[in-house]
Design a protein around this motif. Structure first.
Motif, PDB file in Angstrom:
ATOM      1  N   ALA A   1      -8.086  -0.139   1.460  1.00  0.00           N
ATOM      2  CA  ALA A   1      -7.564   1.119   1.991  1.00  0.00           C
ATOM      3  C   ALA A   1      -7.058   0.910   3.416  1.00  0.00           C
ATOM      4  O   ALA A   1      -7.471  -0.017   4.117  1.00  0.00           O
ATOM      5  CB  ALA A   1      -8.635   2.202   1.983  1.00  0.00           C
ATOM      6  N   ASP A   2      -6.155   1.771   3.820  1.00  0.00           N
ATOM      7  CA  ASP A   2      -5.726   1.871   5.202  1.00  0.00           C
ATOM      8  C   ASP A   2      -6.514   3.009   5.846  1.00  0.00           C
ATOM      9  O   ASP A   2      -6.929   3.962   5.169  1.00  0.00           O
ATOM     10  CB  ASP A   2      -4.235   2.183   5.294  1.00  0.00           C
ATOM     11  CG  ASP A   2      -3.379   1.188   4.519  1.00  0.00           C
ATOM     12  OD1 ASP A   2      -3.712  -0.012   4.551  1.00  0.00           O
ATOM     13  OD2 ASP A   2      -2.402   1.615   3.867  1.00  0.00           O
ATOM     14  N   VAL A   3      -6.692   2.916   7.146  1.00  0.00           N
ATOM     15  CA  VAL A   3      -7.359   3.975   7.906  1.00  0.00           C
ATOM     16  C   VAL A   3      -6.404   4.436   8.992  1.00  0.00           C
ATOM     17  O   VAL A   3      -5.950   3.634   9.814  1.00  0.00           O
ATOM     18  CB  VAL A   3      -8.676   3.487   8.515  1.00  0.00           C
ATOM     19  CG1 VAL A   3      -9.352   4.616   9.289  1.00  0.00           C
ATOM     20  CG2 VAL A   3      -9.615   2.949   7.433  1.00  0.00           C
TER      21      VAL A   3
ATOM     22  N   GLY B   1      -6.855   5.811   2.794  1.00  0.00           N
ATOM     23  CA  GLY B   1      -6.192   5.627   1.511  1.00  0.00           C
ATOM     24  C   GLY B   1      -5.171   4.509   1.611  1.00  0.00           C
ATOM     25  O   GLY B   1      -5.273   3.666   2.495  1.00  0.00           O
ATOM     26  N   VAL B   2      -4.191   4.513   0.734  1.00  0.00           N
ATOM     27  CA  VAL B   2      -3.125   3.509   0.764  1.00  0.00           C
ATOM     28  C   VAL B   2      -1.849   4.203   1.215  1.00  0.00           C
ATOM     29  O   VAL B   2      -1.355   5.102   0.535  1.00  0.00           O
ATOM     30  CB  VAL B   2      -2.943   2.842  -0.607  1.00  0.00           C
ATOM     31  CG1 VAL B   2      -1.818   1.822  -0.548  1.00  0.00           C
ATOM     32  CG2 VAL B   2      -4.243   2.174  -1.049  1.00  0.00           C
ATOM     33  N   PHE B   3      -1.339   3.792   2.365  1.00  0.00           N
ATOM     34  CA  PHE B   3      -0.166   4.433   2.965  1.00  0.00           C
ATOM     35  C   PHE B   3       0.837   3.347   3.351  1.00  0.00           C
ATOM     36  O   PHE B   3       0.895   2.917   4.514  1.00  0.00           O
ATOM     37  CB  PHE B   3      -0.575   5.242   4.199  1.00  0.00           C
ATOM     38  CG  PHE B   3      -1.715   6.190   3.949  1.00  0.00           C
ATOM     39  CD1 PHE B   3      -1.516   7.387   3.284  1.00  0.00           C
ATOM     40  CD2 PHE B   3      -3.001   5.863   4.365  1.00  0.00           C
ATOM     41  CE1 PHE B   3      -2.571   8.251   3.053  1.00  0.00           C
ATOM     42  CE2 PHE B   3      -4.060   6.726   4.143  1.00  0.00           C
ATOM     43  CZ  PHE B   3      -3.851   7.929   3.472  1.00  0.00           C
TER      44      PHE B   3
ATOM     45  N   VAL C   1      -3.155   2.557  13.105  1.00  0.00           N
ATOM     46  CA  VAL C   1      -3.327   2.340  11.672  1.00  0.00           C
ATOM     47  C   VAL C   1      -4.036   1.008  11.477  1.00  0.00           C
ATOM     48  O   VAL C   1      -3.613  -0.007  12.039  1.00  0.00           O
ATOM     49  CB  VAL C   1      -1.980   2.330  10.915  1.00  0.00           C
ATOM     50  CG1 VAL C   1      -2.181   1.886   9.471  1.00  0.00           C
ATOM     51  CG2 VAL C   1      -1.343   3.711  10.950  1.00  0.00           C
ATOM     52  N   ILE C   2      -5.113   1.042  10.717  1.00  0.00           N
ATOM     53  CA  ILE C   2      -5.798  -0.181  10.302  1.00  0.00           C
ATOM     54  C   ILE C   2      -5.329  -0.444   8.882  1.00  0.00           C
ATOM     55  O   ILE C   2      -5.667   0.287   7.955  1.00  0.00           O
ATOM     56  CB  ILE C   2      -7.318  -0.021  10.368  1.00  0.00           C
ATOM     57  CG1 ILE C   2      -7.736   0.354  11.788  1.00  0.00           C
ATOM     58  CG2 ILE C   2      -8.023  -1.308   9.930  1.00  0.00           C
ATOM     59  CD1 ILE C   2      -9.177   0.821  11.897  1.00  0.00           C
TER      60      ILE C   2
ATOM     61  N   ALA D   1       2.499   3.747  13.408  1.00  0.00           N
ATOM     62  CA  ALA D   1       1.653   4.214  14.487  1.00  0.00           C
ATOM     63  C   ALA D   1       2.029   3.473  15.760  1.00  0.00           C
ATOM     64  O   ALA D   1       2.796   2.506  15.748  1.00  0.00           O
ATOM     65  CB  ALA D   1       0.180   3.980  14.159  1.00  0.00           C
ATOM     66  N   ASP D   2       1.465   3.939  16.875  1.00  0.00           N
ATOM     67  CA  ASP D   2       1.676   3.238  18.134  1.00  0.00           C
ATOM     68  C   ASP D   2       1.151   1.812  18.045  1.00  0.00           C
ATOM     69  O   ASP D   2       1.711   0.911  18.659  1.00  0.00           O
ATOM     70  CB  ASP D   2       0.943   3.975  19.267  1.00  0.00           C
ATOM     71  CG  ASP D   2       1.526   5.362  19.506  1.00  0.00           C
ATOM     72  OD1 ASP D   2       2.682   5.602  19.118  1.00  0.00           O
ATOM     73  OD2 ASP D   2       0.810   6.207  20.080  1.00  0.00           O
TER      74      ASP D   2
END
Length: 393
Positions: free
Chosen positions: A16-18, A29-31, A4-5, A36-37
């Motif tokens: 935004a997150d990737v 989007g925005v999460f 996750v970025i 994530a690992d």
């Protein structure tokens, strides 16, 4: 989820997150609760597609700077005529590995390598091994179409490293041979890449008349391109890459970018050769912006030029469905850029990247979901050692 970025700003201007899984972008989007690992905190950074170099002679990396005053004739005689033919397979391996490392360090995640050193299967093996080690996405242009068996081997490649056919074209050979090589590539499903010019003496009209233009063909430079020729290329979907720094330095002529754009075409960018230019697509972006504004007399937005080194470059070399955008479904080839945290959100970010960013601002590079440059340093490649080793060979 593999990666996750988090908390960055897309080059388009929004926060935004990737989310990345199995080497692919799965959501943008925005999460807030995304786990994530590995999580990269991208606060203050710009998240952009990895740069796509549509034309580079990668194994010339050890020759960096030897030709600041070389004419094309000098280059052909010295580099292609004397230095590269002396490369053995081991030389080809180390030179390609150095070139790939230089590219990754500058935020280039994909390169089309016009492979002047794929003379024997052993040389090809050495180049393939270098790309597997480097971790860059590469399209290897095999430059010995006479060895059809070796070319066919590249045609079978799938994944991060794929093949193409790099031919000399009618400017350096006979017409019948060029036609046969284009047809060989087309039959094998390989992109065929070659240098070409426009204007008087150009082969472009004849290529069109004989049905040889199209997305299977990738033309580099096309300096002197006329408006009529540009329409032929754009109308057939033929890929075009310009390398404005080398074209100007070596005297090829004015970049064809604006002429092609006026016909509805979208040219990609390449670095070409390091004998007289850096492995860096940021400076070609700026050069293209300047020349496009001067040529057209219009203050074209800087942001609009960024696609020349990302989506348009990917399309020119047949990778439009894989890389070049931060979009779900594309491979996760991304760069994180520093130095622009003070700017407000909005489309001005892309323009700022084009106008002001350099390789030193590239903090993180991700290829196929794997981090290959972290916090300003290559993760698995020792660039300093590779440079020293190349200097001793």
């Amino acid at each position: 989820m593999d990666l996750v970025i988090s908390g960055g700003r897309l080059v388009s201007g929004e926060r935004a997150d990737v989310l990345v899984d199995d080497g692919r972008i799965v959501a943008v989007g925005v999460f807030p609760a995304a786990g994530a690992d590995e999580v990269i905190d991208a606060a203050g950074l710009v998240v952009a597609p990895g740069l796509v170099d549509g034309h580079q002679h990668v194994a010339q990396a050890p020759l960096r700077g030897i030709g600041a005053d070389m004419t094309l004739a000098d280059y052909l005689a010295t580099v292609l005529g004397r230095l590269l033919p002396a490369y053995g397979p081991d030389d080809a391996h180390h030179a390609t590995l150095l070139g790939a490392a230089e590219a990754l360090n500058a935020g280039i995640t994909t390169v089309l390598d016009f492979g002047n050193v794929t003379r024997t299967p052993e040389h090809t093996d050495a180049v393939l091994a270098a790309y597997q080690t480097a971790g860059i996405r590469a399209v290897i242009g095999h430059n010995n179409p006479a060895d059809e068996a070796d070319v066919r081997r590249l045609a079978g490649l799938r994944g991060r490293v794929t093949g193409a056919l790099a031919i000399n074209g009618p400017g350096f050979g006979d017409w019948a041979g060029t036609v046969g090589e284009i047809e060989l590539g087309r039959d094998l499903g390989l992109l065929v890449t070659m240098h070409a010019g426009g204007g008087p003496g150009s082969p472009l009209r004849r290529l069109y008349d004989e049905g040889l233009l199209g997305p299977h063909l990738h033309l580099v430079h096309v300096n002197g391109l006329t408006g009529e020729e540009a329409k032929l290329l754009a109308g057939t979907g033929t890929g075009v890459t310009v390398t404005p720094l080398v074209e100007a330095t070596m005297g090829h002529g004015v970049s064809a970018y604006s002429t092609f754009a006026a016909a509805g075409g979208r040219a990609g960018l390449g670095t070409d050769v390091v004998v007289n230019a850096p492995v860096d697509l940021f400076e070609p972006l700026r050069d293209t912006l300047r020349s496009h504004r001067l040529t057209t007399g219009v203050m074209h937005p800087a942001a609009g030029i960024l696609t020349a080194a990302t989506a348009d470059s990917a399309a020119a070399i047949g990778l439009a469905d894989r890389v070049g955008t931060v979009t779900p479904g594309r491979r996760a080839d991304l760069i994180l850029i520093d130095g622009l945290a003070h700017l407000p959100d909005g489309p001005g970010l892309a323009g700022a990247v084009v106008a002001t960013v350099g390789p030193g601002d590239v903090r993180t590079v991700i290829v196929d979901g794997r981090i290959v440059k972290r916090d300003g340093e290559l993760a698995d490649l020792d660039l300093r050692r590779l440079r020293r080793t190349a200097g001793r060979r």
